[in-house]
Design a protein around this motif. Structure first.
Motif, PDB file in Angstrom:
ATOM      1  N   UNK A  69       0.826  -1.207   0.000  1.00 24.26           N
ATOM      2  CA  UNK A  69       0.000   0.000   0.000  1.00 24.26           C
ATOM      3  C   UNK A  69       0.861   1.257   0.000  1.00 24.26           C
ATOM      4  N   UNK A  70       1.906   1.256   0.787  1.00 27.11           N
ATOM      5  CA  UNK A  70       2.800   2.415   0.839  1.00 27.11           C
ATOM      6  C   UNK A  70       3.453   2.657  -0.516  1.00 27.11           C
ATOM      7  N   UNK A  71       3.868   1.576  -1.178  1.00 27.89           N
ATOM      8  CA  UNK A  71       4.516   1.722  -2.478  1.00 27.89           C
ATOM      9  C   UNK A  71       3.523   2.198  -3.541  1.00 27.89           C
ATOM     10  N   UNK A  72       2.296   1.701  -3.493  1.00 25.53           N
ATOM     11  CA  UNK A  72       1.291   2.150  -4.459  1.00 25.53           C
ATOM     12  C   UNK A  72       1.055   3.651  -4.309  1.00 25.53           C
ATOM     13  N   UNK A  73       0.998   4.129  -3.061  1.00 26.73           N
ATOM     14  CA  UNK A  73       0.838   5.562  -2.841  1.00 26.73           C
ATOM     15  C   UNK A  73       1.970   6.351  -3.486  1.00 26.73           C
ATOM     16  N   UNK A  74       3.193   5.853  -3.333  1.00 26.27           N
ATOM     17  CA  UNK A  74       4.340   6.515  -3.963  1.00 26.27           C
ATOM     18  C   UNK A  74       4.257   6.445  -5.481  1.00 26.27           C
ATOM     19  N   UNK A  75       3.792   5.298  -5.993  1.00 23.89           N
ATOM     20  CA  UNK A  75       3.652   5.142  -7.441  1.00 23.89           C
ATOM     21  C   UNK A  75       2.644   6.140  -8.004  1.00 23.89           C
ATOM     22  N   UNK A  76       1.517   6.289  -7.333  1.00 20.40           N
ATOM     23  CA  UNK A  76       0.479   7.214  -7.793  1.00 20.40           C
ATOM     24  C   UNK A  76       1.010   8.645  -7.807  1.00 20.40           C
ATOM     25  N   UNK A  77       1.744   9.018  -6.785  1.00 21.99           N
ATOM     26  CA  UNK A  77       2.320  10.356  -6.729  1.00 21.99           C
ATOM     27  C   UNK A  77       3.293  10.570  -7.881  1.00 21.99           C
ATOM     28  N   UNK A  78       4.076   9.543  -8.173  1.00 20.06           N
ATOM     29  CA  UNK A  78       5.036   9.642  -9.267  1.00 20.06           C
ATOM     30  C   UNK A  78       4.318   9.732 -10.619  1.00 20.06           C
ATOM     31  N   UNK A  79       3.240   8.995 -10.778  1.00 18.93           N
ATOM     32  CA  UNK A  79       2.471   9.047 -12.026  1.00 18.93           C
ATOM     33  C   UNK A  79       1.890  10.442 -12.231  1.00 18.93           C
ATOM     34  N   UNK A  80       1.374  11.035 -11.169  1.00 18.50           N
ATOM     35  CA  UNK A  80       0.848  12.402 -11.290  1.00 18.50           C
ATOM     36  C   UNK A  80       1.944  13.355 -11.753  1.00 18.50           C
TER      37      UNK A  80
END
Length: 313
Positions: A294-305
């Motif tokens: 979950x923590x990594x997905x949050x970071x991934x989403x931020x990076x995608x934005x």
């Protein structure tokens, strides 16, 4: 475009055609040049254009269930949609099975091309091999063309900076996440299209609901997390996409594409979407637990934005 799986069906509709043959994986610029050549010749002869589409790919057939074969750029459904978009009149879906693999080159020509499709012109590469043990070649086609009264033309080839455009080369560029070059080679951005299916709702439980798509491929050409756009009809939305085998949550070996569409809350189950790949974020990883995931997905989403808001995207 009319799709047929039996030459008897074609003979009920037409007496002759101008044809080409291949796997057409990716329907890239090289394929598109052949399709233009096909359509041009068909117009000159006042005959329908026909693509003989080999399914499954011979490599997949010979590899057998669970065997190793090249990753597909496009599913059968995607190929057919692309061929229709280029104005092809007929597609003959030629099933590659044991019987076809054992058909002699001479019978291949007479049964399929001459008696089955009544070809007036056959457009193929000079390296085309067919029939049992690949004994058929361009020279045999030319000889049989003279015997049965059909024309054999060599396909045009497409090069970019001295590199022949091929499905193999495009797979290599996808593996390197070179999406800008792939877009140039395809004449369109690379995408995977499919129907949204119900999953385990793990993403929803983690706070990142996803649209799940079965890639419809024995092997997938991409693995990892990507910044993407999702096409929903005539709308485009940004998305963080994982495509791979989800090693943290399962070991069943089945590939899945999971798209978390940013700032989106609509029910898409049963609808067809297209996922357009723009930039790779990271490789697919196995995490110690769901909290780390979950923590990594949050970071991934931020990076995608961040990636998709940059001027170059």
């Amino acid at each position: 475009m009319i799709i047929i799986e039996d030459t008897n069906r074609f003979s009920q509709l037409q007496q002759s055609c101008v044809a080409t043959i291949g796997k057409f994986d990716g329907v890239h610029l090289g394929h598109q040049l052949i399709l233009d050549q096909l359509k041009h010749r068909a117009v000159l002869l006042n005959l329908p254009s026909l693509v003989i589409l080999i399914e499954p790919h011979p490599e997949e057939f010979f590899a057998g269930p669970g065997g190793d074969s090249p990753a597909r750029l496009t599913s059968l459904r995607e190929k057919l949609a692309l061929l229709e978009s280029f104005g092809i009149d007929f597609v003959f879906q030629l099933t590659f099975d044991k019987a076809l693999s054992e058909l002699s080159a001479q019978d291949y020509i007479q049964d399929i091309l001459v008696e089955g499709l009544g070809i007036a012109c056959f457009i193929v590469g000079n390296d085309f091999r067919f029939g049992h043990k690949r004994k058929g070649n361009f020279s045999l086609l030319q000889a049989k063309g003279r015997e049965f009264g059909f024309e054999v033309l060599e396909t045009a080839s497409y090069e970019r900076n001295g590199q022949r455009i091929s499905s193999t080369f495009i797979r290599e560029q996808l593996a390197e996440a070179n999406f800008e070059l792939v877009e140039q080679l395809l004449g369109r951005p690379y995408s995977i299209e499919g129907e949204v299916v119900r999953g385990q709702r793990l993403g929803t439980d983690l706070g990142f609901p996803t649209c799940n798509i079965n890639p419809q491929r024995r092997r997938i050409p991409l693995h990892g997390v990507f910044a993407c756009e999702v096409r929903l009809g005539d709308r485009y939305r940004q998305a963080a996409v994982n495509i791979g085998y989800r090693p943290t949550v399962t070991d069943d070996g089945n590939a899945l594409l999971e798209a978390h569409i940013l700032d989106f809350d609509e029910d898409l189950y049963g609808k067809t979407i297209a996922v357009i790949f723009r930039q790779k974020i990271r490789e697919e990883l196995k995490f110690d637990g769901l909290d780390a995931l979950k923590q990594q997905i949050g970071a991934d989403v931020a990076r995608v934005r961040e990636v998709l808001s940059a001027p170059s995207i």
